[in-house]
Design a protein around this motif. Structure first.
Motif, PDB file in Angstrom:
ATOM      1  N   TRP A 182      -8.046   7.022  26.462  1.00  0.00           N
ATOM      2  CA  TRP A 182      -6.783   6.370  26.104  1.00  0.00           C
ATOM      3  C   TRP A 182      -6.783   5.970  24.629  1.00  0.00           C
ATOM      4  O   TRP A 182      -5.783   6.153  23.927  1.00  0.00           O
ATOM      5  CB  TRP A 182      -6.536   5.171  27.012  1.00  0.00           C
ATOM      6  CG  TRP A 182      -5.258   4.460  26.760  1.00  0.00           C
ATOM      7  CD1 TRP A 182      -5.102   3.148  26.431  1.00  0.00           C
ATOM      8  CD2 TRP A 182      -3.929   5.005  26.807  1.00  0.00           C
ATOM      9  NE1 TRP A 182      -3.765   2.850  26.267  1.00  0.00           N
ATOM     10  CE2 TRP A 182      -3.024   3.973  26.497  1.00  0.00           C
ATOM     11  CE3 TRP A 182      -3.419   6.272  27.075  1.00  0.00           C
ATOM     12  CZ2 TRP A 182      -1.642   4.162  26.444  1.00  0.00           C
ATOM     13  CZ3 TRP A 182      -2.048   6.467  27.028  1.00  0.00           C
ATOM     14  CH2 TRP A 182      -1.175   5.419  26.716  1.00  0.00           C
ATOM     15  N   ALA A 183      -7.905   5.461  24.134  1.00  0.00           N
ATOM     16  CA  ALA A 183      -7.993   5.091  22.721  1.00  0.00           C
ATOM     17  C   ALA A 183      -7.845   6.326  21.830  1.00  0.00           C
ATOM     18  O   ALA A 183      -7.184   6.273  20.788  1.00  0.00           O
ATOM     19  CB  ALA A 183      -9.312   4.376  22.445  1.00  0.00           C
ATOM     20  N   ASN A 198      -4.166   7.284  21.664  1.00  0.00           N
ATOM     21  CA  ASN A 198      -3.409   6.331  20.853  1.00  0.00           C
ATOM     22  C   ASN A 198      -3.803   6.334  19.378  1.00  0.00           C
ATOM     23  O   ASN A 198      -3.050   5.835  18.543  1.00  0.00           O
ATOM     24  CB  ASN A 198      -3.528   4.924  21.434  1.00  0.00           C
ATOM     25  CG  ASN A 198      -2.657   4.751  22.640  1.00  0.00           C
ATOM     26  OD1 ASN A 198      -1.481   4.431  22.525  1.00  0.00           O
ATOM     27  ND2 ASN A 198      -3.202   5.008  23.819  1.00  0.00           N
ATOM     28  N   MET A 236       1.381   9.492  18.287  1.00  0.00           N
ATOM     29  CA  MET A 236       2.006   8.177  18.145  1.00  0.00           C
ATOM     30  C   MET A 236       3.112   8.147  17.089  1.00  0.00           C
ATOM     31  O   MET A 236       3.625   7.078  16.760  1.00  0.00           O
ATOM     32  CB  MET A 236       0.924   7.145  17.814  1.00  0.00           C
ATOM     33  CG  MET A 236      -0.154   7.032  18.891  1.00  0.00           C
ATOM     34  SD  MET A 236       0.524   6.619  20.519  1.00  0.00           S
ATOM     35  CE  MET A 236       1.004   4.925  20.211  1.00  0.00           C
ATOM     36  N   MET A 241      -2.939   3.599  16.921  1.00  0.00           N
ATOM     37  CA  MET A 241      -3.539   2.308  17.276  1.00  0.00           C
ATOM     38  C   MET A 241      -5.047   2.371  17.115  1.00  0.00           C
ATOM     39  O   MET A 241      -5.650   3.392  17.414  1.00  0.00           O
ATOM     40  CB  MET A 241      -3.284   1.987  18.759  1.00  0.00           C
ATOM     41  CG  MET A 241      -1.921   1.607  19.137  1.00  0.00           C
ATOM     42  SD  MET A 241      -1.947   1.148  20.898  1.00  0.00           S
ATOM     43  CE  MET A 241      -0.221   1.286  21.249  1.00  0.00           C
ATOM     44  N   ARG A 243      -8.748   1.081  18.480  1.00  0.00           N
ATOM     45  CA  ARG A 243      -9.264   0.999  19.849  1.00  0.00           C
ATOM     46  C   ARG A 243      -8.916  -0.339  20.536  1.00  0.00           C
ATOM     47  O   ARG A 243      -8.522  -0.359  21.692  1.00  0.00           O
ATOM     48  CB  ARG A 243     -10.774   1.225  19.833  1.00  0.00           C
ATOM     49  CG  ARG A 243     -11.421   1.208  21.197  1.00  0.00           C
ATOM     50  CD  ARG A 243     -12.927   1.448  21.071  1.00  0.00           C
ATOM     51  NE  ARG A 243     -13.580   1.380  22.366  1.00  0.00           N
ATOM     52  CZ  ARG A 243     -13.744   2.418  23.183  1.00  0.00           C
ATOM     53  NH1 ARG A 243     -13.322   3.613  22.841  1.00  0.00           N
ATOM     54  NH2 ARG A 243     -14.350   2.261  24.343  1.00  0.00           N
ATOM     55  N   ASN A 291      -6.416  -2.298  20.064  1.00  0.00           N
ATOM     56  CA  ASN A 291      -4.997  -2.332  20.444  1.00  0.00           C
ATOM     57  C   ASN A 291      -4.703  -1.388  21.599  1.00  0.00           C
ATOM     58  O   ASN A 291      -3.827  -1.664  22.423  1.00  0.00           O
ATOM     59  CB  ASN A 291      -4.100  -2.028  19.249  1.00  0.00           C
ATOM     60  CG  ASN A 291      -4.070  -3.183  18.269  1.00  0.00           C
ATOM     61  OD1 ASN A 291      -4.478  -4.305  18.576  1.00  0.00           O
ATOM     62  ND2 ASN A 291      -3.601  -2.915  17.061  1.00  0.00           N
ATOM     63  N   ALA A 292      -5.417  -0.277  21.682  1.00  0.00           N
ATOM     64  CA  ALA A 292      -5.267   0.618  22.836  1.00  0.00           C
ATOM     65  C   ALA A 292      -5.709  -0.105  24.117  1.00  0.00           C
ATOM     66  O   ALA A 292      -5.087   0.021  25.169  1.00  0.00           O
ATOM     67  CB  ALA A 292      -6.066   1.900  22.625  1.00  0.00           C
ATOM     68  N   TRP A 293      -6.801  -0.880  24.001  1.00  0.00           N
ATOM     69  CA  TRP A 293      -7.246  -1.665  25.160  1.00  0.00           C
ATOM     70  C   TRP A 293      -6.165  -2.667  25.570  1.00  0.00           C
ATOM     71  O   TRP A 293      -5.859  -2.817  26.747  1.00  0.00           O
ATOM     72  CB  TRP A 293      -8.552  -2.396  24.839  1.00  0.00           C
ATOM     73  CG  TRP A 293      -9.100  -3.103  26.046  1.00  0.00           C
ATOM     74  CD1 TRP A 293      -9.959  -2.592  26.970  1.00  0.00           C
ATOM     75  CD2 TRP A 293      -8.785  -4.429  26.486  1.00  0.00           C
ATOM     76  NE1 TRP A 293     -10.202  -3.519  27.957  1.00  0.00           N
ATOM     77  CE2 TRP A 293      -9.495  -4.659  27.682  1.00  0.00           C
ATOM     78  CE3 TRP A 293      -7.974  -5.442  25.985  1.00  0.00           C
ATOM     79  CZ2 TRP A 293      -9.417  -5.860  28.375  1.00  0.00           C
ATOM     80  CZ3 TRP A 293      -7.906  -6.634  26.684  1.00  0.00           C
ATOM     81  CH2 TRP A 293      -8.619  -6.841  27.860  1.00  0.00           C
ATOM     82  N   ALA A 327      -2.966  -2.431  25.045  1.00  0.00           N
ATOM     83  CA  ALA A 327      -1.847  -1.684  25.637  1.00  0.00           C
ATOM     84  C   ALA A 327      -2.152  -1.321  27.088  1.00  0.00           C
ATOM     85  O   ALA A 327      -1.271  -1.392  27.952  1.00  0.00           O
ATOM     86  CB  ALA A 327      -1.561  -0.424  24.821  1.00  0.00           C
TER      87      ALA A 327
END
Length: 176
Positions: free
Chosen positions: A23-24, A27, A33, A40, A42, A44-46, A48
């Motif tokens: 996911w990171a 993103n 994006m 993003m 990492r 901020n991906a967490w 999200a």
């Protein structure tokens, strides 16, 4: 609490902690994006991912992690969202760039739309799409949505112009 949906090629399921690496990476990609506020880091991906799970708790619906059945790869997220101030119940999608052009967004989006109309008392669902995002516009068209009015969406401290694509319950039912 988060239902698991399956399509021919995909599993729509709750995010798990072990999804963070994939996911990171999705993103962090500037092209993925481009219409979603930019890449993003990492952490901020967490956040999200955690927000996605929290949406399910607050609203009873949300975005699913999308896993490809053939190899178990996390390819993105698809589902329902309606934060405060939104244009309506949205069917949205974000897939990693290497998964574009294979019909996955349409396949998962159709499953999410079906879930929305079968479980939520709404007369229509929307997809808020950047006017320059022709790929997402094509997905919306394949899902039976039509382009509606422009709107301003505020996410955090930023406001974005979007086109509100939509399909009514009656139109969805008529598609069979």
């Amino acid at each position: 609490m988060i239902p698991r949906l399956e399509t021919d090629r995909l599993v729509l399921r709750a995010f798990r902690e072990e999804d963070l690496d994939a996911w990171a990476a999705i993103n962090a990609d500037p092209e993925t994006m481009r219409f979603l506020g930019g890449p993003m880091v990492r952490t901020n991906a967490w956040r999200a991912m955690a927000t996605t799970l929290g949406h399910w708790m607050l609203k009873g619906y949300g975005m699913w992690a999308v896993e490809r059945k053939s190899d178990g790869a996390l390819i993105g997220r698809v589902g329902l969202l309606q934060p405060e101030g939104w244009t309506g119940l949205e069917v949205g999608w974000t897939l990693g760039r290497s998964y574009w052009g294979q019909g996955y967004a349409t396949e998962a989006g159709a499953a999410a739309m079906r879930y929305a109309f079968l479980t939520q008392p709404v007369d229509r669902v929307v997809s808020n799409i950047d006017p320059g995002n022709t790929a997402s516009q094509a997905v919306a068209k394949r899902l039976g949505e039509q382009k509606g009015p422009e709107a301003d969406l505020t996410v955090g401290a930023e406001t974005f112009k979007v086109d509100v694509w939509f399909i009514t319950r009656a139109e969805w039912l008529a598609r069979g």
